[in-house]
Write an enzyme that holds these catalytic residues in place. Structure first.
Site, PDB file in Angstrom:
ATOM      1  N   ASP A 123       0.854  -1.182   0.000  1.00 29.48           N
ATOM      2  CA  ASP A 123       0.000   0.000   0.000  1.00 29.48           C
ATOM      3  C   ASP A 123       0.899   1.246   0.000  1.00 29.48           C
ATOM      4  O   ASP A 123       1.812   1.336  -0.820  1.00 29.48           O
ATOM      5  CB  ASP A 123      -0.961  -0.064   1.194  1.00 29.48           C
ATOM      6  CG  ASP A 123      -1.981   1.062   1.233  1.00 29.48           C
ATOM      7  OD1 ASP A 123      -2.925   1.036   0.420  1.00 29.48           O
ATOM      8  OD2 ASP A 123      -1.829   1.968   2.073  1.00 29.48           O
ATOM      9  N   HIS A 161      -7.073  -6.305  -1.396  1.00 31.43           N
ATOM     10  CA  HIS A 161      -6.012  -5.323  -1.163  1.00 31.43           C
ATOM     11  C   HIS A 161      -4.972  -5.763  -0.146  1.00 31.43           C
ATOM     12  O   HIS A 161      -3.803  -5.409  -0.255  1.00 31.43           O
ATOM     13  CB  HIS A 161      -6.648  -4.014  -0.683  1.00 31.43           C
ATOM     14  CG  HIS A 161      -5.658  -2.925  -0.420  1.00 31.43           C
ATOM     15  ND1 HIS A 161      -4.847  -2.397  -1.403  1.00 31.43           N
ATOM     16  CD2 HIS A 161      -5.325  -2.261   0.724  1.00 31.43           C
ATOM     17  CE1 HIS A 161      -4.079  -1.456  -0.890  1.00 31.43           C
ATOM     18  NE2 HIS A 161      -4.337  -1.357   0.393  1.00 31.43           N
TER      19      HIS A 161
END
Length: 302
Positions: free
Chosen positions: A81, A279
């Site tokens: 991320d 994610h």
């Protein structure tokens, strides 16, 4: 954990060092010194008040300083991320320190004069993109901090395979006028990869620290091109690895960047898209992530 060549793990939002809990012991057992930090603004790290303290150059300097403080001269850096662009900024700025780079979820995009809020705004379609929602100081905090644990649970579920893979779930990255981000989070039990104890660990840290430190990275990101001006258009020349999820928002948004890897990451060893993964790559698919990471580490030049 462990001893041997240093591998430095850098987390994203909204996480802490704990997001690497599945990697640390495995990488250490394989003969490496595995270290996961709390990024500036998170957990047990310092939390400067000034928004400028969260610019990408400062975070890259933190990583270099950690390597030095550990008594090491070089490290492999692994980022997920926001940790991914922080890792690439570290590798660009300190190429003699960071000898290899692994990126999870967010691919490398060479620095340029571009405002990320403007570049990604069209993805919001008829609402407000979350990057814009996070810009105003105090706005997101007012939504999150009255119920940190509940917001985190919803966020983790929404961006994981459970949320992103459900066609009935609304887009969690878009906020309709007058709504909150959490209004589009799914209700229900925690995803299989996140236990109540895991959530407690995250929630306790953010309840103690608040969310401003992490959100200030978003509020500084449009100046990343300025901070990395000398590297505009530069390829990432260190040996590298990319792992994304087929259902992951950032991996999908930056498809053109992934296609450009032969030019932008000429020393790329491999690029993997995990089918059906959301994610939270290293938490949702720890065994696959660890296997890919260890194979890559073993093949790196010593």
């Amino acid at each position: 954990m462990g001893s041997g060549p240093l591998v430095l793990f850098v987390h994203g939002f909204p996480e802490t060092w704990y997001s690497w809990r599945h990697q640390l012991p495995v990488v250490a057992e394989a003969g490496y010194r595995a270290v996961a930090i709390d990024v500036r603004g998170y957990g047990r790290s310092s939390k400067p008040v000034e928004q400028d303290a969260y610019r990408i150059g400062a975070l890259a300097a933190d990583n270099h300083a950690v390597v030095t403080a550990l008594g090491e001269e070089t490290a492999v850096i692994v980022g997920h991320d926001w940790g991914a662009p922080i890792a690439t900024a570290s590798a660009l700025s300190y190429p003699e320190t960071f000898r290899a780079v692994a990126l999870l979820s967010v691919p490398y995009v060479p620095p340029a004069d571009i405002r990320l809020t403007e570049a990604l705004a069209p993805l919001a379609q008829d609402g407000e993109f979350y990057l814009d929602y996070f810009q105003q100081p105090g706005r997101a905090e007012a939504e999150i901090e009255p119920d940190v644990r509940g917001w985190l649970a919803g966020c983790y579920a929404a961006l994981g395979a459970e949320g992103m893979g459900d066609p009935g779930c609304p887009d969690p990255f878009t906020i309709p006028p007058g709504a909150r981000m959490r209004d589009r989070f799914p209700a229900g039990p925690l995803p299989d990869w996140l236990s109540e104890a895991d959530l407690d660990c995250y929630a306790a840290e953010f309840e103690r620290t608040g969310l401003t430190g992490g959100l200030n990275r978003y509020r500084s990101m449009d100046r990343d091109g300025q901070d990395l001006r000398e590297y505009h258009g530069a390829p990432l020349v260190q040996p590298s690895l990319f792992i994304g999820g087929s259902l992951d928002g950032p991996t999908q948004w930056f498809g053109e960047a992934i296609a450009a890897f032969p030019t932008t990451m000429p020393a790329l060893t491999a690029s993997h898209i995990l089918d059906g993964c959301g994610h939270w790559v290293q938490q949702e698919r720890p065994k696959e992530t660890n296997s890919l990471l260890l194979d890559w580490l073993a093949a790196l030049p010593s």
